[in-house]
Write a protein that holds these residues in place. Sequence first.
Motif, PDB file in Angstrom:
ATOM      1  N   ILE A 264      79.373  87.315  13.316  1.00  8.81           N
ATOM      2  CA  ILE A 264      79.795  87.552  14.704  1.00  8.81           C
ATOM      3  C   ILE A 264      79.259  88.902  15.169  1.00  8.81           C
ATOM      4  CG2 ILE A 264      81.765  87.798  16.280  1.00  8.81           C
ATOM      5  CD1 ILE A 264      83.436  86.317  14.089  1.00  8.81           C
ATOM      6  N   LEU A 265      78.731  88.923  16.383  1.00 12.13           N
ATOM      7  CA  LEU A 265      78.298  90.157  17.020  1.00 12.13           C
ATOM      8  C   LEU A 265      79.195  90.393  18.227  1.00 12.13           C
ATOM      9  CD1 LEU A 265      76.078  92.425  17.379  1.00 12.13           C
ATOM     10  CD2 LEU A 265      75.006  90.839  18.987  1.00 12.13           C
ATOM     11  N   LEU A 266      79.846  91.557  18.268  1.00 15.68           N
ATOM     12  CA  LEU A 266      80.628  91.982  19.423  1.00 15.68           C
ATOM     13  C   LEU A 266      79.892  93.188  19.980  1.00 15.68           C
ATOM     14  CD1 LEU A 266      83.178  91.696  21.188  1.00 15.68           C
ATOM     15  CD2 LEU A 266      84.328  93.240  19.586  1.00 15.68           C
ATOM     16  N   CYS A 267      79.316  93.035  21.181  1.00 16.85           N
ATOM     17  CA  CYS A 267      78.320  94.004  21.642  1.00 16.85           C
ATOM     18  C   CYS A 267      78.511  94.394  23.099  1.00 16.85           C
ATOM     19  CB  CYS A 267      76.938  93.376  21.447  1.00 16.85           C
ATOM     20  SG  CYS A 267      75.559  94.466  21.769  1.00 16.85           S
ATOM     21  N   ASP A 268      78.340  95.675  23.366  1.00 13.93           N
ATOM     22  CA  ASP A 268      78.289  96.186  24.733  1.00 13.93           C
ATOM     23  C   ASP A 268      76.981  95.715  25.365  1.00 13.93           C
ATOM     24  OD1 ASP A 268      78.795  97.611  27.055  1.00 13.93           O
ATOM     25  OD2 ASP A 268      78.387  99.566  26.168  1.00 13.93           O
ATOM     26  N   VAL A 269      76.943  95.621  26.665  1.00 18.89           N
ATOM     27  CA  VAL A 269      75.725  95.195  27.345  1.00 18.89           C
ATOM     28  C   VAL A 269      74.837  96.393  27.648  1.00 18.89           C
ATOM     29  CG1 VAL A 269      74.781  94.156  29.439  1.00 18.89           C
ATOM     30  CG2 VAL A 269      76.758  93.135  28.343  1.00 18.89           C
ATOM     31  N   ASP A 270      75.384  97.389  28.325  1.00 19.44           N
ATOM     32  CA  ASP A 270      74.583  98.498  28.824  1.00 19.44           C
ATOM     33  C   ASP A 270      74.701  99.696  27.886  1.00 19.44           C
ATOM     34  OD1 ASP A 270      72.887  99.684  30.723  1.00 19.44           O
ATOM     35  OD2 ASP A 270      74.590 100.668  31.692  1.00 19.44           O
ATOM     36  N   MET A 271      73.585  99.994  27.196  1.00 14.45           N
ATOM     37  CA  MET A 271      73.543 101.132  26.278  1.00 14.45           C
ATOM     38  C   MET A 271      72.235 101.881  26.517  1.00 14.45           C
ATOM     39  SD  MET A 271      75.051  99.411  22.785  1.00 14.45           S
ATOM     40  CE  MET A 271      74.001  97.947  22.835  1.00 14.45           C
ATOM     41  N   PRO A 272      72.213 103.205  26.293  1.00 16.19           N
ATOM     42  CA  PRO A 272      71.031 104.003  26.616  1.00 16.19           C
ATOM     43  C   PRO A 272      69.759 103.668  25.837  1.00 16.19           C
ATOM     44  CG  PRO A 272      72.872 105.416  25.942  1.00 16.19           C
ATOM     45  CD  PRO A 272      73.330 104.008  25.841  1.00 16.19           C
ATOM     46  N   MET A 273      69.847 103.240  24.577  1.00 16.44           N
ATOM     47  CA  MET A 273      68.647 103.021  23.771  1.00 16.44           C
ATOM     48  C   MET A 273      68.192 101.566  23.778  1.00 16.44           C
ATOM     49  SD  MET A 273      69.583 105.333  20.533  1.00 16.44           S
ATOM     50  CE  MET A 273      68.436 106.641  20.222  1.00 16.44           C
ATOM     51  N   GLY A 274      68.769 100.754  24.622  1.00 20.84           N
ATOM     52  CA  GLY A 274      68.431  99.341  24.709  1.00 20.84           C
ATOM     53  C   GLY A 274      69.697  98.541  24.939  1.00 20.84           C
ATOM     54  N   SER A 275      69.603  97.506  25.708  1.00 19.87           N
ATOM     55  CA  SER A 275      70.798  96.747  26.083  1.00 19.87           C
ATOM     56  C   SER A 275      71.211  95.761  24.987  1.00 19.87           C
ATOM     57  CB  SER A 275      70.559  95.979  27.381  1.00 19.87           C
ATOM     58  OG  SER A 275      69.753  94.844  27.143  1.00 19.87           O
ATOM     59  N   GLY A 276      72.462  95.365  25.056  1.00 16.64           N
ATOM     60  CA  GLY A 276      72.950  94.321  24.162  1.00 16.64           C
ATOM     61  C   GLY A 276      72.221  93.013  24.394  1.00 16.64           C
ATOM     62  N   LEU A 277      71.800  92.782  25.620  1.00 19.53           N
ATOM     63  CA  LEU A 277      71.039  91.574  25.922  1.00 19.53           C
ATOM     64  C   LEU A 277      69.703  91.580  25.182  1.00 19.53           C
ATOM     65  CD1 LEU A 277      71.808  91.465  29.748  1.00 19.53           C
ATOM     66  CD2 LEU A 277      72.740  89.933  28.004  1.00 19.53           C
ATOM     67  N   GLU A 278      69.061  92.742  25.120  1.00 17.75           N
ATOM     68  CA  GLU A 278      67.808  92.861  24.366  1.00 17.75           C
ATOM     69  C   GLU A 278      68.053  92.611  22.874  1.00 17.75           C
ATOM     70  OE1 GLU A 278      65.369  96.166  27.007  1.00 17.75           O
ATOM     71  OE2 GLU A 278      66.907  96.866  25.606  1.00 17.75           O
TER      72      GLU A 278
ATOM     73  N   LEU B  51      80.952  92.542  25.422  1.00 18.73           N
ATOM     74  CA  LEU B  51      82.102  93.301  25.913  1.00 18.73           C
ATOM     75  C   LEU B  51      81.517  94.380  26.810  1.00 18.73           C
ATOM     76  CD1 LEU B  51      85.165  93.583  25.635  1.00 18.73           C
ATOM     77  CD2 LEU B  51      84.771  95.068  23.674  1.00 18.73           C
ATOM     78  N   SER B  52      81.775  94.285  28.119  1.00 14.84           N
ATOM     79  CA  SER B  52      81.087  95.159  29.060  1.00 14.84           C
ATOM     80  C   SER B  52      82.025  95.725  30.107  1.00 14.84           C
ATOM     81  CB  SER B  52      79.973  94.370  29.760  1.00 14.84           C
ATOM     82  OG  SER B  52      79.330  95.173  30.712  1.00 14.84           O
ATOM     83  N   SER B  53      81.650  96.870  30.642  1.00 12.36           N
ATOM     84  CA  SER B  53      82.376  97.472  31.762  1.00 12.36           C
ATOM     85  C   SER B  53      81.887  96.924  33.090  1.00 12.36           C
ATOM     86  CB  SER B  53      82.182  98.994  31.754  1.00 12.36           C
ATOM     87  OG  SER B  53      82.674  99.543  30.576  1.00 12.36           O
ATOM     88  N   TYR B  54      80.812  96.121  33.042  1.00 11.70           N
ATOM     89  CA  TYR B  54      80.177  95.636  34.271  1.00 11.70           C
ATOM     90  C   TYR B  54      80.479  94.169  34.505  1.00 11.70           C
ATOM     91  CZ  TYR B  54      77.587  99.954  33.732  1.00 11.70           C
ATOM     92  OH  TYR B  54      77.252 101.263  33.584  1.00 11.70           O
ATOM     93  N   ALA B  55      81.095  93.890  35.648  1.00  6.78           N
ATOM     94  CA  ALA B  55      81.328  92.507  36.058  1.00  6.78           C
ATOM     95  C   ALA B  55      80.098  92.057  36.847  1.00  6.78           C
ATOM     96  CB  ALA B  55      82.596  92.403  36.897  1.00  6.78           C
ATOM     97  N   ASN B  56      78.963  92.135  36.214  1.00  4.46           N
ATOM     98  CA  ASN B  56      77.684  91.843  36.841  1.00  4.46           C
ATOM     99  C   ASN B  56      77.310  90.391  36.528  1.00  4.46           C
ATOM    100  OD1 ASN B  56      74.826  91.521  37.143  1.00  4.46           O
ATOM    101  ND2 ASN B  56      74.607  93.754  37.172  1.00  4.46           N
TER     102      ASN B  56
END
Length: 185
Positions: free
Chosen positions: A52-66, A83-88
């Motif tokens: 299981i990976l529980l990952c933030d989306v927006d991070m400075p060195m590369g996104s969780g999506l990447e 798990l993100s702070s952005y309801a994007n």
Amino acid sequence: MGLTILLVDDDQILTEKTKNSLNWDSLGIGMVFTANNIHEAKGILKVYKVDILLCDVDMPMGSGLELVEWIREEGKDMKCIFLSSYANFTYAQKALRLGSVNYLLKPISNKDLEAELKTVCDELLKEHTNLNSQEKKQREEVWKKVLVQALSDGVGTSNTSSLSDAQYSELYPSVQPITLVLAGL
């Protein structure tokens, strides 16, 4: 041993808090890894099997999506939860396209996060049980065929019948190859 999880978030305090505050044993998780960027996460994923990976989306060195794109390209099989702070909507849409299980918004209570993880863990344990059952049935079929072959070759006399590793692997590629020699049964 249990399942394994990798928590990836650039907020080190949040990562450690999550690691130390959830009841991993009750979820069936035996190993918790943490990383604070996708480079650390890739390093862990190259060495360990993670369920299981529980990952933030927006991070400075590369996104969780990447990171999940890389995971999919590498053919690694794991359940991914963002798990993100952005309801994007664009982020959530891409997360679903990448086969993630869910896109959760921060802040999230431990109770809600544990409930989500429990659902994923139960699904994984069920999948593992089904795979083990299929492997057991496959082994039984192999032994039945080997015994029928041995009996038809006259085992019980002075003859010896064997199924080579190559023949075994060709017939049953998903089962561990063995050398089998039956003599004088």
